[in-house]
Design a protein around this motif. Sequence first.
Motif, PDB file in Angstrom:
ATOM      1  N   MET A   1     -16.825  -9.347  -5.767  1.00  0.00           N
ATOM      2  CA  MET A   1     -16.896  -7.747  -5.254  1.00  0.00           C
ATOM      3  C   MET A   1     -18.346  -7.602  -5.081  1.00  0.00           C
ATOM      4  SD  MET A   1     -15.309  -4.511  -6.683  1.00  0.00           S
ATOM      5  CE  MET A   1     -15.286  -4.809  -8.222  1.00  0.00           C
ATOM      6  N   LYS A   2     -18.784  -6.819  -3.946  1.00  0.00           N
ATOM      7  CA  LYS A   2     -20.329  -6.453  -3.755  1.00  0.00           C
ATOM      8  C   LYS A   2     -20.675  -5.403  -4.672  1.00  0.00           C
ATOM      9  CE  LYS A   2     -19.842  -5.579   0.741  1.00  0.00           C
ATOM     10  NZ  LYS A   2     -19.912  -5.456   2.084  1.00  0.00           N
ATOM     11  N   SER A   3     -22.025  -5.282  -4.979  1.00  0.00           N
ATOM     12  CA  SER A   3     -22.456  -4.200  -5.715  1.00  0.00           C
ATOM     13  C   SER A   3     -22.575  -3.035  -5.176  1.00  0.00           C
ATOM     14  CB  SER A   3     -23.757  -4.849  -6.458  1.00  0.00           C
ATOM     15  OG  SER A   3     -24.870  -4.887  -5.262  1.00  0.00           O
ATOM     16  N   ASP A   4     -22.451  -2.923  -3.829  1.00  0.00           N
ATOM     17  CA  ASP A   4     -22.608  -1.608  -2.997  1.00  0.00           C
ATOM     18  C   ASP A   4     -21.309  -1.024  -2.897  1.00  0.00           C
ATOM     19  OD1 ASP A   4     -22.129  -3.475  -1.341  1.00  0.00           O
ATOM     20  OD2 ASP A   4     -22.982  -2.741   0.129  1.00  0.00           O
ATOM     21  N   CYS A   5     -20.289  -1.539  -3.538  1.00  0.00           N
ATOM     22  CA  CYS A   5     -18.977  -0.969  -3.563  1.00  0.00           C
ATOM     23  C   CYS A   5     -18.617  -0.303  -4.907  1.00  0.00           C
ATOM     24  CB  CYS A   5     -17.809  -2.201  -3.375  1.00  0.00           C
ATOM     25  SG  CYS A   5     -17.992  -2.959  -1.688  1.00  0.00           S
ATOM     26  N   ARG A   6     -17.598   0.705  -4.906  1.00  0.00           N
ATOM     27  CA  ARG A   6     -17.240   1.435  -5.990  1.00  0.00           C
ATOM     28  C   ARG A   6     -15.788   1.544  -5.760  1.00  0.00           C
ATOM     29  NH1 ARG A   6     -16.424   2.827 -10.684  1.00  0.00           N
ATOM     30  NH2 ARG A   6     -17.181   4.783 -11.278  1.00  0.00           N
ATOM     31  N   TYR A   7     -14.931   0.512  -6.180  1.00  0.00           N
ATOM     32  CA  TYR A   7     -13.357   0.428  -6.139  1.00  0.00           C
ATOM     33  C   TYR A   7     -12.796   1.329  -6.941  1.00  0.00           C
ATOM     34  CZ  TYR A   7     -13.725  -2.666  -2.021  1.00  0.00           C
ATOM     35  OH  TYR A   7     -13.740  -3.113  -0.714  1.00  0.00           O
ATOM     36  N   VAL A   8     -11.738   1.931  -6.724  1.00  0.00           N
ATOM     37  CA  VAL A   8     -10.945   2.898  -7.796  1.00  0.00           C
ATOM     38  C   VAL A   8      -9.518   2.672  -7.390  1.00  0.00           C
ATOM     39  CG1 VAL A   8     -12.583   4.476  -8.543  1.00  0.00           C
ATOM     40  CG2 VAL A   8     -11.253   5.164  -6.755  1.00  0.00           C
ATOM     41  N   LYS A   9      -8.724   2.598  -8.199  1.00  0.00           N
ATOM     42  CA  LYS A   9      -7.216   2.697  -8.043  1.00  0.00           C
ATOM     43  C   LYS A   9      -6.790   4.150  -7.720  1.00  0.00           C
ATOM     44  CE  LYS A   9      -6.051  -1.579 -10.226  1.00  0.00           C
ATOM     45  NZ  LYS A   9      -5.456  -2.324 -11.239  1.00  0.00           N
ATOM     46  N   VAL A  10      -5.865   4.377  -6.765  1.00  0.00           N
ATOM     47  CA  VAL A  10      -5.266   5.679  -6.654  1.00  0.00           C
ATOM     48  C   VAL A  10      -3.777   5.804  -6.736  1.00  0.00           C
ATOM     49  CG1 VAL A  10      -5.010   7.536  -4.857  1.00  0.00           C
ATOM     50  CG2 VAL A  10      -7.109   6.145  -4.688  1.00  0.00           C
ATOM     51  N   ALA A  11      -3.377   6.483  -7.679  1.00  0.00           N
ATOM     52  CA  ALA A  11      -1.765   6.503  -8.186  1.00  0.00           C
ATOM     53  C   ALA A  11      -1.354   7.911  -7.254  1.00  0.00           C
ATOM     54  CB  ALA A  11      -1.513   6.290  -9.440  1.00  0.00           C
ATOM     55  N   VAL A  12      -0.035   7.937  -7.046  1.00  0.00           N
ATOM     56  CA  VAL A  12       0.528   9.222  -6.608  1.00  0.00           C
ATOM     57  C   VAL A  12       1.761   9.315  -7.429  1.00  0.00           C
ATOM     58  CG1 VAL A  12       1.583  10.259  -4.605  1.00  0.00           C
ATOM     59  CG2 VAL A  12      -0.168   8.897  -4.370  1.00  0.00           C
ATOM     60  N   ASP A  13       1.977  10.698  -7.938  1.00  0.00           N
ATOM     61  CA  ASP A  13       3.087  10.838  -8.750  1.00  0.00           C
ATOM     62  C   ASP A  13       4.407  10.596  -7.928  1.00  0.00           C
ATOM     63  OD1 ASP A  13       1.570  11.747 -10.887  1.00  0.00           O
ATOM     64  OD2 ASP A  13       1.994  13.997 -10.574  1.00  0.00           O
ATOM     65  N   GLY A  14       5.369   9.874  -8.310  1.00  0.00           N
ATOM     66  CA  GLY A  14       6.561   9.578  -8.080  1.00  0.00           C
ATOM     67  C   GLY A  14       6.360   8.162  -7.067  1.00  0.00           C
ATOM     68  N   ALA A  15       5.157   7.652  -6.566  1.00  0.00           N
ATOM     69  CA  ALA A  15       5.053   6.567  -5.935  1.00  0.00           C
ATOM     70  C   ALA A  15       5.176   5.156  -6.965  1.00  0.00           C
ATOM     71  CB  ALA A  15       3.805   6.417  -5.090  1.00  0.00           C
ATOM     72  N   PRO A  16       5.835   4.112  -6.475  1.00  0.00           N
ATOM     73  CA  PRO A  16       5.931   2.992  -7.418  1.00  0.00           C
ATOM     74  C   PRO A  16       4.545   2.114  -7.115  1.00  0.00           C
ATOM     75  CG  PRO A  16       7.345   2.665  -5.329  1.00  0.00           C
ATOM     76  CD  PRO A  16       6.766   3.975  -5.559  1.00  0.00           C
ATOM     77  N   TYR A  17       3.858   2.357  -6.406  1.00  0.00           N
ATOM     78  CA  TYR A  17       2.708   1.420  -6.220  1.00  0.00           C
ATOM     79  C   TYR A  17       1.376   2.302  -6.303  1.00  0.00           C
ATOM     80  CZ  TYR A  17       3.456   3.740  -1.890  1.00  0.00           C
ATOM     81  OH  TYR A  17       3.685   4.659  -0.706  1.00  0.00           O
ATOM     82  N   LEU A  18       0.147   1.368  -6.337  1.00  0.00           N
ATOM     83  CA  LEU A  18      -1.124   1.936  -6.318  1.00  0.00           C
ATOM     84  C   LEU A  18      -1.822   1.569  -5.053  1.00  0.00           C
ATOM     85  CD1 LEU A  18      -2.120   1.155 -10.108  1.00  0.00           C
ATOM     86  CD2 LEU A  18      -1.408   3.190  -9.139  1.00  0.00           C
ATOM     87  N   ARG A  19      -2.821   2.165  -4.690  1.00  0.00           N
ATOM     88  CA  ARG A  19      -3.812   1.627  -3.522  1.00  0.00           C
ATOM     89  C   ARG A  19      -5.167   1.788  -4.205  1.00  0.00           C
ATOM     90  NH1 ARG A  19       0.257   0.284  -0.629  1.00  0.00           N
ATOM     91  NH2 ARG A  19       0.786   1.736   1.033  1.00  0.00           N
ATOM     92  N   LYS A  20      -6.240   1.028  -3.407  1.00  0.00           N
ATOM     93  CA  LYS A  20      -7.360   1.014  -3.923  1.00  0.00           C
ATOM     94  C   LYS A  20      -8.247   1.309  -2.842  1.00  0.00           C
ATOM     95  CE  LYS A  20      -9.012  -3.170  -4.794  1.00  0.00           C
ATOM     96  NZ  LYS A  20      -9.354  -4.508  -5.176  1.00  0.00           N
ATOM     97  N   LEU A  21      -9.248   2.105  -3.084  1.00  0.00           N
ATOM     98  CA  LEU A  21     -10.495   2.561  -2.099  1.00  0.00           C
ATOM     99  C   LEU A  21     -11.822   2.501  -2.618  1.00  0.00           C
ATOM    100  CD1 LEU A  21     -11.433   5.465  -2.362  1.00  0.00           C
ATOM    101  CD2 LEU A  21      -9.270   6.271  -1.527  1.00  0.00           C
ATOM    102  N   ASP A  22     -12.789   2.230  -1.622  1.00  0.00           N
ATOM    103  CA  ASP A  22     -14.167   2.174  -2.172  1.00  0.00           C
ATOM    104  C   ASP A  22     -14.821   3.524  -1.832  1.00  0.00           C
ATOM    105  OD1 ASP A  22     -16.717   1.560  -2.268  1.00  0.00           O
ATOM    106  OD2 ASP A  22     -16.648   0.219  -0.737  1.00  0.00           O
TER     107      ASP A  22
END
Length: 102
Positions: A1-22
């Motif tokens: 992972m590059k140091s100029d990135c800031r990835y976090v996980k995103v969860a939605v109530d009721g959704a069985p999966y997560l997404r990730k964004l920078d």
Amino acid sequence: MKSDCRYVKVAVDGAPYLRKLDLKLYTSYQQLLFAFEDLFSCFTVRNVLNEMKLMDPDNGIEYVPTYEDKDGDWMLVGDVPWNMFVESCKRIRLMKNSELLS
């Protein structure tokens, strides 16, 4: 992972999966809301009384973006200046407005 990135996980109530964004790809909370719209096809961003809202138009549910900060506290997205948010955000949860109020 590059140091100029800031990835976090995103969860939605009721959704069985997560997404990730920078977070470093965005420069404002408004851009972040539109990113949620792109990540999760069920959402649309609406302007309600001059405030941007994240809505699921199929069932009329409003979602409120919250985040966990470095101290483990859950906060509302938008409560602190953008740069402070980017540095302190560990993960994001899109909560149903009805869950937030109960």
